[in-house]
Design a protein around this motif. Structure first.
Motif, PDB file in Angstrom:
ATOM      1  N   PRO A   1      26.195 -15.496 -35.368  1.00  0.00           N
ATOM      2  CA  PRO A   1      25.708 -15.653 -36.745  1.00  0.00           C
ATOM      3  C   PRO A   1      24.607 -16.685 -36.921  1.00  0.00           C
ATOM      4  CG  PRO A   1      28.085 -15.378 -36.749  1.00  0.00           C
ATOM      5  CD  PRO A   1      27.675 -15.473 -35.305  1.00  0.00           C
ATOM      6  N   ARG A   2      24.699 -17.854 -36.275  1.00  0.00           N
ATOM      7  CA  ARG A   2      23.670 -18.869 -36.487  1.00  0.00           C
ATOM      8  C   ARG A   2      22.319 -18.424 -35.932  1.00  0.00           C
ATOM      9  NH1 ARG A   2      27.019 -24.125 -34.507  1.00  0.00           N
ATOM     10  NH2 ARG A   2      27.739 -22.530 -33.054  1.00  0.00           N
ATOM     11  N   MET A   3      22.338 -17.788 -34.775  1.00  0.00           N
ATOM     12  CA  MET A   3      21.088 -17.275 -34.207  1.00  0.00           C
ATOM     13  C   MET A   3      20.531 -16.137 -35.050  1.00  0.00           C
ATOM     14  SD  MET A   3      19.738 -18.615 -31.385  1.00  0.00           S
ATOM     15  CE  MET A   3      19.026 -17.283 -30.413  1.00  0.00           C
ATOM     16  N   LEU A   4      21.404 -15.283 -35.560  1.00  0.00           N
ATOM     17  CA  LEU A   4      20.952 -14.185 -36.402  1.00  0.00           C
ATOM     18  C   LEU A   4      20.336 -14.714 -37.691  1.00  0.00           C
ATOM     19  CD1 LEU A   4      24.010 -11.838 -35.833  1.00  0.00           C
ATOM     20  CD2 LEU A   4      21.670 -11.371 -35.088  1.00  0.00           C
ATOM     21  N   ALA A   5      20.946 -15.738 -38.267  1.00  0.00           N
ATOM     22  CA  ALA A   5      20.389 -16.324 -39.480  1.00  0.00           C
ATOM     23  C   ALA A   5      19.022 -16.949 -39.202  1.00  0.00           C
ATOM     24  CB  ALA A   5      21.348 -17.357 -40.052  1.00  0.00           C
ATOM     25  N   LEU A   6      18.883 -17.607 -38.046  1.00  0.00           N
ATOM     26  CA  LEU A   6      17.589 -18.172 -37.677  1.00  0.00           C
ATOM     27  C   LEU A   6      16.549 -17.068 -37.515  1.00  0.00           C
ATOM     28  CD1 LEU A   6      15.820 -20.562 -36.783  1.00  0.00           C
ATOM     29  CD2 LEU A   6      16.714 -20.238 -34.446  1.00  0.00           C
ATOM     30  N   THR A   7      16.967 -15.948 -36.958  1.00  0.00           N
ATOM     31  CA  THR A   7      16.053 -14.813 -36.818  1.00  0.00           C
ATOM     32  C   THR A   7      15.531 -14.371 -38.177  1.00  0.00           C
ATOM     33  OG1 THR A   7      17.274 -14.070 -34.859  1.00  0.00           O
ATOM     34  CG2 THR A   7      15.827 -12.468 -35.921  1.00  0.00           C
ATOM     35  N   GLY A   8      16.440 -14.262 -39.154  1.00  0.00           N
ATOM     36  CA  GLY A   8      16.023 -13.828 -40.472  1.00  0.00           C
ATOM     37  C   GLY A   8      15.143 -14.829 -41.187  1.00  0.00           C
ATOM     38  N   SER A   9      15.380 -16.106 -40.980  1.00  0.00           N
ATOM     39  CA  SER A   9      14.632 -17.124 -41.732  1.00  0.00           C
ATOM     40  C   SER A   9      13.317 -17.513 -41.072  1.00  0.00           C
ATOM     41  CB  SER A   9      15.498 -18.374 -41.918  1.00  0.00           C
ATOM     42  OG  SER A   9      15.801 -18.974 -40.663  1.00  0.00           O
ATOM     43  N   ARG A  10      13.226 -17.401 -39.723  1.00  0.00           N
ATOM     44  CA  ARG A  10      12.051 -17.983 -39.058  1.00  0.00           C
ATOM     45  C   ARG A  10      11.337 -17.060 -38.074  1.00  0.00           C
ATOM     46  NH1 ARG A  10      12.350 -23.502 -39.127  1.00  0.00           N
ATOM     47  NH2 ARG A  10      10.162 -23.381 -38.533  1.00  0.00           N
ATOM     48  N   ALA A  11      11.973 -16.006 -37.603  1.00  0.00           N
ATOM     49  CA  ALA A  11      11.392 -15.222 -36.505  1.00  0.00           C
ATOM     50  C   ALA A  11      10.733 -13.949 -37.023  1.00  0.00           C
ATOM     51  CB  ALA A  11      12.464 -14.886 -35.470  1.00  0.00           C
ATOM     52  N   ASP A  12      10.041 -13.260 -36.107  1.00  0.00           N
ATOM     53  CA  ASP A  12       9.351 -12.009 -36.420  1.00  0.00           C
ATOM     54  C   ASP A  12      10.081 -10.790 -35.878  1.00  0.00           C
ATOM     55  OD1 ASP A  12       6.934 -13.377 -37.492  1.00  0.00           O
ATOM     56  OD2 ASP A  12       6.751 -14.059 -35.419  1.00  0.00           O
ATOM     57  N   GLY A  13      11.106 -11.011 -35.057  1.00  0.00           N
ATOM     58  CA  GLY A  13      11.808  -9.879 -34.482  1.00  0.00           C
ATOM     59  C   GLY A  13      13.169 -10.268 -33.944  1.00  0.00           C
ATOM     60  N   TRP A  14      14.050  -9.280 -33.903  1.00  0.00           N
ATOM     61  CA  TRP A  14      15.384  -9.430 -33.323  1.00  0.00           C
ATOM     62  C   TRP A  14      15.444  -8.580 -32.071  1.00  0.00           C
ATOM     63  CZ3 TRP A  14      20.343  -6.579 -35.270  1.00  0.00           C
ATOM     64  CH2 TRP A  14      21.469  -7.031 -34.538  1.00  0.00           C
ATOM     65  N   LEU A  15      15.804  -9.201 -30.929  1.00  0.00           N
ATOM     66  CA  LEU A  15      15.761  -8.520 -29.637  1.00  0.00           C
ATOM     67  C   LEU A  15      17.080  -8.677 -28.891  1.00  0.00           C
ATOM     68  CD1 LEU A  15      14.353  -7.012 -27.361  1.00  0.00           C
ATOM     69  CD2 LEU A  15      13.163  -9.123 -26.740  1.00  0.00           C
ATOM     70  N   PRO A  16      18.114  -7.916 -29.256  1.00  0.00           N
ATOM     71  CA  PRO A  16      19.357  -7.909 -28.476  1.00  0.00           C
ATOM     72  C   PRO A  16      19.339  -6.805 -27.427  1.00  0.00           C
ATOM     73  CG  PRO A  16      19.700  -6.687 -30.488  1.00  0.00           C
ATOM     74  CD  PRO A  16      18.229  -7.102 -30.489  1.00  0.00           C
ATOM     75  N   SER A  17      20.371  -6.775 -26.602  1.00  0.00           N
ATOM     76  CA  SER A  17      20.570  -5.698 -25.635  1.00  0.00           C
ATOM     77  C   SER A  17      21.772  -4.870 -26.070  1.00  0.00           C
ATOM     78  CB  SER A  17      20.813  -6.268 -24.232  1.00  0.00           C
ATOM     79  OG  SER A  17      19.658  -6.926 -23.743  1.00  0.00           O
ATOM     80  N   LEU A  18      21.601  -3.550 -26.075  1.00  0.00           N
ATOM     81  CA  LEU A  18      22.656  -2.671 -26.564  1.00  0.00           C
ATOM     82  C   LEU A  18      23.945  -2.846 -25.767  1.00  0.00           C
ATOM     83  CD1 LEU A  18      23.370  -0.429 -28.559  1.00  0.00           C
ATOM     84  CD2 LEU A  18      22.521   1.235 -26.893  1.00  0.00           C
ATOM     85  N   GLY A  19      23.824  -3.118 -24.459  1.00  0.00           N
ATOM     86  CA  GLY A  19      25.005  -3.260 -23.625  1.00  0.00           C
ATOM     87  C   GLY A  19      25.875  -4.453 -23.974  1.00  0.00           C
TER      88      GLY A  19
END
Length: 533
Positions: free
Chosen positions: A179-197
């Motif tokens: 959650p904290r990394m996801l929130a940072l992605t929404g507030s400051r980043a340009d993209g979300w890059l997880p791995s489906l696996g």
């Protein structure tokens, strides 16, 4: 949540192994040649079996010309952000704006600590990443006054000079799961890059919710955050599970991820050249077509004619004798025909003429009173979309020939790459549109049964001269492609083989672009009028 409407892109995720240093470079070059938009590499500086990722990306940038490059994702604990910012900007400038920045908070902490990095807890890693993003963005912001200043808990940059600025707005993509990394992605980043696996069922939806909420809280549009996804799987003749089956299954599953979870960039994790070719030649075009069709249908369904207004409401001010306002123009897709064929620009590179364009027949004129349902207009637009893919492949073919001329690729390898292109695989005697549409959308029927040309013949006999001419040109294009292949074979034994090869590709460009423009001019309206079956 759902489809954020981003244009689709497709990438490769390659292992930077150093046992055969040239192999990963060759795979990156191949990825560009078969049409990938992006090539990415693992970044594990503590792994002695790997090449250094940023050194590798610099080498690959010099060997390629169009594909974008990124670490997937950069190991921040071993790369100081101020130095990293200048590395990214420098390579972006040198490559002509082809670098993106994937970032991670860190993992494999024993190995990081053994290399001299600081071990961080998960919470510390998120705070360090937040500070690093501040440092990187300030270094790139050369218009701001003063030096870079971030007095952080983990990163302190006190007055460093700004610059250089990258050649383009580099995207910062975060490999986030919690959650904290996801929130940072929404507030400051340009993209979300997880791995489906690494994701469980429902994680994409839950992650999108956290990112979207954080983006809105920061005053951003959630659509400002591109959603990327690393995927792995297996190509097989029979489906055995998710991303384990034929290309058609892959396309349907990835299209569903695009439309349901907003994924717009799919990055294939594979070091198998055949997987890369198949993903680019079969899966990526099919996903584009499926998503484009659903988006077109959704857009058409959202358009409704304006409600008629009462006469007194439409009357202009001025009392008796005032004239009503003109009726509103029907919105695009509400019945007016809005599909625009690609015009022939008239440019010809070759002195050879395969056919006489002046003798091309013309089909019946459209009925100006006719209306066209949005769904059928989407079918007509599909023809142009398929043709645009072929035009893009022609550009890549030119680039491949230049690499042959520069000695970066041998003629045999070039032939292999060209044979993976739709432009070569297409059965031209059946028609570009028919082959692509039937293969992707109606694979359970034969091409002959669902051929667009036979259907149009049955629907309107007046189209017969045009369809006859188009089929003749399909045969001619096949012959021109054979000429390109012969020129590649001769290249290694003929003194001036490069001139012959360029001449063959120039002739292909003339015939293909002329033909596609003619086919669109004559068929987009009949396809909308008569439908697809």
């Amino acid at each position: 949540m759902g489809d954020y409407g981003h244009p689709l892109a497709f990438g490769a995720f390659l292992t930077p192994g150093n046992a055969e240093p040239g192999r990963v470079v060759g795979l990156a070059v191949l990825a560009e040649q078969v049409g990938f938009d992006l090539v990415t590499f693992q970044d594990h500086p503590y792994q002695p079996a790997f090449l250094d990722t940023w050194t590798l990306m610099s080498f690959v940038a010099a060997r390629t010309g169009t594909v974008r490059l990124a670490a997937n994702v950069t190991n921040l604990p071993l790369r100081p952000p101020a130095v990293l910012a200048r590395s990214v900007a420098s390579l972006d400038l040198l490559s002509g704006g082809r670098v993106e920045l994937g970032l991670g908070a860190g993992a494999f902490w024993d190995a990081i600590e053994a290399m001299g990095g600081q071990r961080l807890s998960p919470g510390q890693g998120v705070r360090a990443l937040t500070e690093a993003i501040d440092v990187i963005r300030q270094v790139w912001d050369v218009e701001a006054r003063g030096g870079v200043r971030v007095d952080g808990e983990f990163h302190r940059v006190m007055g460093a000079k700004r610059g250089p600025a990258p050649a383009h707005d580099v995207g910062i993509w975060l490999g986030a799961y919690k959650p904290r990394m996801l929130a940072l992605t929404g507030s400051r980043a340009d993209g979300w890059l997880p791995s489906l696996g690494y994701l469980q069922p429902g994680d994409l939806g839950r992650g999108n919710t956290i990112i979207d909420d954080a983006a809105r809280e920061a005053g951003r549009d959630p659509a400002d955050v591109r959603r990327l996804l690393n995927v792995t799987g297996r190509f097989a003749t029979v489906g055995r599970g998710p991303l384990d089956g034929p290309a058609e299954q892959w396309a349907e599953e990835l299209a569903d991820l695009a439309l349901s979870d907003g994924i717009s960039t799919f990055i294939l994790g594979s070091d198998d050249p055949e997987d890369l070719r198949r993903f680019a030649a079969e899966v990526a075009p099919a996903v584009r077509e499926l998503v484009a069709g659903e988006r077109a249908a959704g857009a058409a369904a959202a358009v409704t004619p304006a409600e008629p207004e009462a006469d007194e409401a439409r009357a202009t001010p001025g009392g008796a004798g005032a004239q009503p306002s003109p009726a509103p123009r029907p919105p695009a897709g509400a019945g007016s025909f809005v599909v625009v064929p690609t015009p022939d620009d008239g440019v010809r590179r070759s002195a050879i003429r395969v056919w006489d364009e002046a003798t091309r027949p013309t089909g019946p004129a459209p009925d100006p009173a006719r209306t066209y349902p949005p769904h059928d207009q989407a079918g007509a637009q599909h023809l142009i979309d398929v043709h645009d893919g072929l035009r893009a492949e022609l550009t890549r073919l030119y680039d491949l020939v230049e690499q042959v001329g520069a000695g970066l690729v041998d003629a045999g390898t070039a032939r292999s790459h060209i044979n993976t292109m739709t432009i070569r695989q297409n059965k031209w005697t059946l028609g570009t549109y028919c082959e692509s549409y039937c293969r992707v959308v109606t694979t359970h029927h034969t091409l002959e049964d669902r051929g667009i040309f036979p259907h149009l013949r049955r629907g309107d006999a007046r189209l017969a001269p045009v369809l006859d001419r188009l089929e003749q040109e399909h045969h001619a294009i096949h012959d021109v492609l054979e000429r390109v292949d012969r020129a590649l074979v001769a290249f290694v034994s003929v003194a001036d083989g490069m001139a012959e090869l360029r001449a063959a590709v120039d002739l292909l460009s003339d015939t293909l672009l002329s033909h596609l423009a003619y086919e669109e001019r004559e068929l987009v309206e009949p396809i909308a009028r008569l439908g697809l079956n």
